[in-house]
Design an enzyme around this catalytic site. Structure first.
Site, mmCIF file in Angstrom:
data_model
loop_
_atom_site.group_PDB
_atom_site.id
_atom_site.type_symbol
_atom_site.label_atom_id
_atom_site.label_comp_id
_atom_site.label_asym_id
_atom_site.label_seq_id
_atom_site.Cartn_x
_atom_site.Cartn_y
_atom_site.Cartn_z
ATOM 1 N N ARG A 173 35.476 35.327 35.861
ATOM 2 C CA ARG A 173 35.548 35.131 37.307
ATOM 3 C C ARG A 173 34.339 35.743 38.013
ATOM 4 N NH1 ARG A 173 40.322 34.209 39.854
ATOM 5 N NH2 ARG A 173 39.885 35.687 41.519
ATOM 6 N N ARG A 177 24.037 38.502 38.433
ATOM 7 C CA ARG A 177 22.898 37.832 39.087
ATOM 8 C C ARG A 177 21.603 38.596 38.860
ATOM 9 N NH1 ARG A 177 26.146 36.826 43.770
ATOM 10 N NH2 ARG A 177 27.317 34.929 43.357
ATOM 11 N N ARG A 249 51.728 41.799 36.942
ATOM 12 C CA ARG A 249 51.338 43.046 37.580
ATOM 13 C C ARG A 249 51.758 42.943 39.037
ATOM 14 N NH1 ARG A 249 50.467 47.130 34.497
ATOM 15 N NH2 ARG A 249 48.861 48.060 35.838
ATOM 16 N N ARG A 279 41.184 49.871 44.434
ATOM 17 C CA ARG A 279 40.240 49.611 45.527
ATOM 18 C C ARG A 279 40.836 50.034 46.857
ATOM 19 N NH1 ARG A 279 40.297 42.937 44.993
ATOM 20 N NH2 ARG A 279 42.532 42.683 45.265
ATOM 21 N N GLU A 300 44.954 50.490 47.087
ATOM 22 C CA GLU A 300 45.662 49.495 46.277
ATOM 23 C C GLU A 300 45.908 50.038 44.863
ATOM 24 O OE1 GLU A 300 44.083 45.552 46.995
ATOM 25 O OE2 GLU A 300 44.596 44.969 44.956
ATOM 26 N N TYR A 348 46.795 32.414 37.225
ATOM 27 C CA TYR A 348 45.973 33.201 38.156
ATOM 28 C C TYR A 348 45.209 32.188 39.012
ATOM 29 C CZ TYR A 348 42.739 37.253 38.997
ATOM 30 O OH TYR A 348 41.998 38.289 39.509
ATOM 31 N N ASP A 350 43.344 30.815 42.530
ATOM 32 C CA ASP A 350 42.742 31.078 43.831
ATOM 33 C C ASP A 350 43.344 30.114 44.860
ATOM 34 O OD1 ASP A 350 41.114 33.137 42.973
ATOM 35 O OD2 ASP A 350 39.466 31.806 42.438
HETATM 36 N N1 UDP Z 1 36.907 43.767 37.694
HETATM 37 C C1 UDP Z 1 36.387 44.956 37.246
HETATM 38 N N2 UDP Z 1 35.745 45.754 38.133
HETATM 39 C C2 UDP Z 1 35.596 45.424 39.426
HETATM 40 C C3 UDP Z 1 36.127 44.191 39.882
HETATM 41 C C4 UDP Z 1 36.783 43.389 38.982
HETATM 42 O O1 UDP Z 1 36.521 45.316 36.089
HETATM 43 O O2 UDP Z 1 35.012 46.215 40.186
HETATM 44 C C5 UDP Z 1 37.624 42.919 36.710
HETATM 45 C C6 UDP Z 1 39.124 43.218 36.734
HETATM 46 O O3 UDP Z 1 39.637 43.125 35.427
HETATM 47 C C7 UDP Z 1 39.649 42.121 37.609
HETATM 48 C C8 UDP Z 1 38.743 40.950 37.230
HETATM 49 O O4 UDP Z 1 37.465 41.554 37.001
HETATM 50 O O5 UDP Z 1 40.999 41.843 37.329
HETATM 51 C C9 UDP Z 1 38.643 39.859 38.273
HETATM 52 O O6 UDP Z 1 38.180 40.427 39.477
HETATM 53 P P1 UDP Z 1 38.465 39.782 40.907
HETATM 54 O O7 UDP Z 1 37.651 40.525 41.895
HETATM 55 O O8 UDP Z 1 38.287 38.313 40.786
HETATM 56 O O9 UDP Z 1 39.997 40.137 41.103
HETATM 57 P P2 UDP Z 1 41.025 39.844 42.317
HETATM 58 O O10 UDP Z 1 40.272 40.003 43.599
HETATM 59 O O11 UDP Z 1 41.567 38.481 42.049
HETATM 60 O O12 UDP Z 1 42.028 40.924 42.126
#
Ligand code: UDP
Length: 382
Positions: A173, A177, A249, A279, A300, A348, A350
């Site tokens: 996901r 870059r 989860r 976060r 969170e 999962y 979007d």
């Molecule tokens: N992830 C991570 N570190 C970060 C952000 C994301 O390891 O700082 C990993 C984590 O396993 C997460 C996945 O990447 O479940 C997908 O991230 P995304 O931001 O798409 O998650 P969402 O916003 O859907 O919770």
């Protein structure tokens, strides 16, 4: 011929399918066990601060699908919003997704794009050809140091297991870059509904042939008297968990207030495993066109979903997939019900994909009607 259709769940799937079928002349009842519409993208104004809060956590709309983009904009104007996520790790703040700034800052370098590409290739694990797990995917793409700083701890907290047990698809996901673009998403269209997702869903549902029934928990007997049911609740819940529970989860949000600004951005991730939350979101930054003196934030926390908790992320590891397969077979025996959305298909998803599938599912139902045949239990295989 006009049909009577029950939509279980007033989230995106239920609203979009319901609207399309109502416009085609059918009569729709939308029920939801919650006291509000819009499912997990529900937004509401905080009474203390006036800030629009993403009550079930951050939802940022992004898509490449032009039809979906114009669909949502038809109901609620979308305001410009670009998701620029930061992460705190080992006492420093970095930009995500991993980009040239992150690489240069982390390794104390001043690399240009091609140099950074070569450098990352030199620290990456080139022995992994076809990454199967989250960890393999990370090691192959960014190497051990970046993986441990940004992904390992966060993922352990988010998923409650080792990244060696998770599928590579979860990390796919996120892009890496080799320029200074820190836009979290690749998509052409990105934005936030001006007055929130609740208002958007309310407008989607505002149709003379749609009736909404809140605080109404669905049971299979409720299908009586309807020609078809679109069910967007949890797949296992439909069958009263008779084969066991599919793993999810869930999230806990610790809401707190700050005068002025708390963190200066919408989303700050915490990569260290010893920080208990994944976060912090500062909600006024999700509506950057508004001004608010005070701030409301969420810490969170992620944990295993127990009975009575709200399911968020389907886990989809080997055990869950095996159980899912059994529920899929069970669902195939049902008549006149189609399972839709994140919970109904245990994926999962979007928001844009959810809407795309909902539009397609409604079309498929109408096509089936025209040919006088039934729509199956799944339009999209879970
Ligand atoms: N992830 C991570 N570190 C970060 C952000 C994301 O390891 O700082 C990993 C984590 O396993 C997460 C996945 O990447 O479940 C997908 O991230 P995304 O931001 O798409 O998650 P969402 O916003 O859907 O919770």
């Amino acid at each position: 011929m006009q049909k009577r259709i029950l939509m279980v769940g007033a989230g995106l799937s239920g609203a979009v399918i319901g609207r399309k079928l109502a416009e085609a002349g059918h009569t729709i009842v939308v029920c939801d066990e919650r006291s509000h519409i819009a499912g997990n993208c529900y937004t509401e104004r905080d009474s203390d601060t006036g800030v629009l809060v993403h009550v079930y956590g951050p939802h940022i709309f992004h898509t490449d699908d032009e039809e979906v983009w114009s669909y949502v904009n038809r109901f609620e104007p979308f305001m410009p919003f670009v998701n620029r996520v930061k992460t705190t790790s080992g006492g420093s703040v970095y930009l995500l997704p991993v980009n040239l700034h992150t690489i240069n800052q982390f390794f104390g370098k001043t690399l240009r794009p091609e140099e950074a590409r070569e450098f990352l290739a030199s620290v990456a694990d080139n022995t992994i050809e076809d990454p199967k797990t989250f960890e393999e995917q990370a090691l192959k793409f960014v190497g051990r140091d970046l993986y441990e700083a940004f992904f390992k701890g966060y993922t352990v907290k988010q998923w409650g297991c080792s990244p060696t047990e998770l599928p590579a698809s979860i990390l796919k996901r996120l892009p890496v870059r080799f320029n200074y673009d820190d836009n979290y998403f690749f998509h052409r269209f990105q934005g936030m509904p001006q007055n929130g997702y609740t208002q958007m869903v309310e407008k989607i549902l505002a149709h003379e042939r749609i009736e909404i029934r809140l605080n109404q928990r669905f049971s299979r007997a409720d299908a009586e008297g309807f020609d078809h049911v679109f069910y967007s609740g949890p797949l296992d819940g439909y069958f009263d968990f008779e084969l066991g529970r599919l793993g999810y989860r869930t999230l806990d949000f610790e809401r707190f207030y700050a005068d002025g600004d708390y963190q200066g951005c919408a989303v700050m991730n915490y990569g260290d495993v010893d920080v208990p939350f994944t976060r912090i979101t500062e909600h006024k930054y999700f509506s950057p066109w508004e001004t608010h003196e005070k701030s409301v934030c969420y810490r969170e926390f992620s944990r295993a979903c127990e009975e009575g908790d709200i399911p968020y992320y389907p886990i989809r590891m080997a055990d869950e997939k095996a159980l899912l397969q059994r529920y899929v077979e069970r669902a195939g025996e049902e008549q006149k019900v189609t399972f839709v959305g994140r919970l109904g298909t245990y994926r999962y998803l979007d928001m844009d994909v959810t809407i795309r599938e909902a539009l397609d599912t409604a079309d498929a139902y109408l096509a089936a009607q025209a040919q006088d045949r039934a729509l199956g239990a799944f339009f999209v295989t879970p």
